[in-house]
Design a protein around this motif. Structure first.
Motif, mmCIF file in Angstrom:
data_model
loop_
_atom_site.group_PDB
_atom_site.id
_atom_site.type_symbol
_atom_site.label_atom_id
_atom_site.label_comp_id
_atom_site.label_asym_id
_atom_site.label_seq_id
_atom_site.Cartn_x
_atom_site.Cartn_y
_atom_site.Cartn_z
ATOM 1 N N UNK A 30 8.130 -12.210 5.277
ATOM 2 C CA UNK A 30 8.601 -11.004 4.607
ATOM 3 C C UNK A 30 8.385 -11.071 3.098
ATOM 4 N N UNK A 31 7.226 -11.597 2.712
ATOM 5 C CA UNK A 31 6.867 -11.618 1.314
ATOM 6 C C UNK A 31 7.379 -12.818 0.549
ATOM 7 N N UNK A 88 5.404 -3.577 0.243
ATOM 8 C CA UNK A 88 4.622 -4.637 0.893
ATOM 9 C C UNK A 88 4.307 -4.233 2.326
ATOM 10 N N UNK A 89 3.059 -3.820 2.589
ATOM 11 C CA UNK A 89 2.711 -3.297 3.914
ATOM 12 C C UNK A 89 2.827 -4.348 5.008
ATOM 13 N N UNK A 90 2.622 -5.625 4.656
ATOM 14 C CA UNK A 90 2.716 -6.665 5.683
ATOM 15 C C UNK A 90 4.133 -6.814 6.214
ATOM 16 N N UNK A 91 5.123 -6.321 5.465
ATOM 17 C CA UNK A 91 6.510 -6.384 5.935
ATOM 18 C C UNK A 91 7.076 -4.976 6.158
ATOM 19 N N UNK A 137 -0.796 7.848 8.801
ATOM 20 C CA UNK A 137 -1.146 8.911 7.864
ATOM 21 C C UNK A 137 -0.523 8.660 6.491
ATOM 22 N N UNK A 138 0.726 8.204 6.495
ATOM 23 C CA UNK A 138 1.439 7.937 5.241
ATOM 24 C C UNK A 138 0.955 6.645 4.600
ATOM 25 N N UNK A 139 0.619 5.649 5.432
ATOM 26 C CA UNK A 139 0.153 4.350 4.937
ATOM 27 C C UNK A 139 -1.254 4.097 5.496
ATOM 28 N N UNK A 140 -2.290 4.684 4.852
ATOM 29 C CA UNK A 140 -3.653 4.606 5.395
ATOM 30 C C UNK A 140 -4.219 3.199 5.466
ATOM 31 N N UNK A 141 -3.545 2.237 4.852
ATOM 32 C CA UNK A 141 -4.002 0.859 4.965
ATOM 33 C C UNK A 141 -3.698 0.234 6.315
ATOM 34 N N UNK A 164 5.333 -3.633 10.934
ATOM 35 C CA UNK A 164 4.014 -4.234 10.982
ATOM 36 C C UNK A 164 4.058 -5.398 11.979
ATOM 37 N N UNK A 165 3.057 -5.489 12.840
ATOM 38 C CA UNK A 165 3.051 -6.582 13.827
ATOM 39 C C UNK A 165 2.981 -7.949 13.146
ATOM 40 N N UNK A 166 2.552 -7.986 11.880
ATOM 41 C CA UNK A 166 2.476 -9.249 11.159
ATOM 42 C C UNK A 166 3.828 -9.672 10.594
#
Length: 330
Positions: free
Chosen positions: A30-31, A191-194, A233-237, A262-264
């Protein structure tokens, strides 16, 4: 080469300053941990940095930690819940040089139930049969709803609070389809990974996964697809297959909602077996259950864990384990 790496302690410590950052390889926990690729004297190296655990050895240490909190920025509040970003280094600068490295949540005023929930405690695995659910747990849920525990949820749904945090409202095909999405209070919102979002449904007749019936399968499929579409759509990454959707049982509050992560994101206690139930698996279970459209998740055994301070444990499952009647549902 080996001899070059066997220098003195001072030489070893000096390597950190000589490290030239190249690129981020990974961010996890989680970062709280990063893995960076770089070079030292022209040779590639990997630097793994993890935030140290909070010092908690005394009241004085905790007080010093609190006193060092600066640059507090409120991210949102609703009823008794508030959440912030802040700096933990005790400096009062307002420039970007002082990183806001803390995610802080505040529950105030809190109840005795909050204190129990957030205290360190042993956990127990319990099996909730359909009979236990109908006789004891369902009345417990109703009592909690009648205490006003859902005021903060209704504040959001009815547009009174946190509207700046609502990232999407979907009217669906009518009131029974509509829902909204907003960031979970434990996500730093960057942080998209979390990534951790919540999808709150508008309808009030589904308190938990126990209320899901075979007749709800088309609605659940619609809800799943719209949540996935809205998130990417909101988080295109992100792509849809990078997202995990689940619901809790027992949930923290008795109004049906879906967690989107996020699955990560490393699976902590709230994503573990005995707490999280995958939305796709719930849909599949409903599809394969025999019976008519009224057949529901209230008709199956559910095994999950409870903290020993939980009212569900102290008032229902602990007495049942001892062969006694639960005190509040006799």
């Amino acid at each position: 080469m080996a001899g070059a790496h066997n220098g003195s302690k001072a030489a070893a410590e000096g390597l950190i300053a000589k490290f030239q950052v190249g690129k981020l390889l990974k961010q996890d926990q989680q970062g709280r941990r990063i893995t960076v690729l770089g070079t030292i004297d022209g040779e590639q190296g990997i630097l793994i940095a993890e935030r140290a655990a909070f010092a908690t050895e005394s009241l004085e240490v905790l007080q010093a930690f609190h006193a060092a909190i600066t640059r507090v920025k409120n991210l949102g509040d609703n009823d008794i819940y508030r959440w912030y970003l802040a700096s933990s280094n005790g400096k009062s600068q307002t420039s970007e040089e002082t990183q806001q490295d803390l995610k802080v949540n505040l529950i105030w005023p809190c109840t005795a139930q909050h204190i129990k929930k957030y205290s360190d405690q042993q956990v127990r695995m319990v099996t909730e049969t359909p009979d236990i659910y109908k006789q004891h747990v369902r009345p417990f849920m109703q009592a909690k709803r009648e205490e006003g525990r859902l005021n903060w949820v209704f504040n959001i749904l009815e547009g009174r609070t946190e509207q700046e945090d609502v990232i999407m409202r979907d009217p669906g095909h009518g009131p029974e389809d509509s829902f909204l999405m907003l960031p979970d209070l434990n996500w730093d919102r960057k942080t998209l990974s979390s990534l951790h979002l919540l999808a709150l449904i508008d309808r009030r007749d589904i308190w938990s996964l126990r209320d899901l019936k075979k007749s709800h399968i088309p609605w659940l499929r619609y809800l799943r697809q719209r949540v996935l579409e809205a998130t990417v759509s909101i988080y295109p990454g992100l792509e849809q297959d990078q997202l995990k959707l689940y619901v809790h049982y027992q949930p923290t509050y008795y109004h049906f909602h879906i967690h989107v992560v996020n699955v990560m994101l490393e699976a902590g206690a709230t994503q573990s077996t005995g707490k999280a139930f995958g939305l796709e698996n719930l849909i599949s279970q409903l599809e394969t259950m025999s019976g008519d459209e009224n057949t529901s998740m209230a008709d199956v055994d559910l095994t999950y864990y409870l903290g020993e301070a939980s009212e569900l444990w102290t008032d229902i499952f602990a007495p049942l384990k001892q062969g006694a009647q639960p005190s509040k549902t006799q």
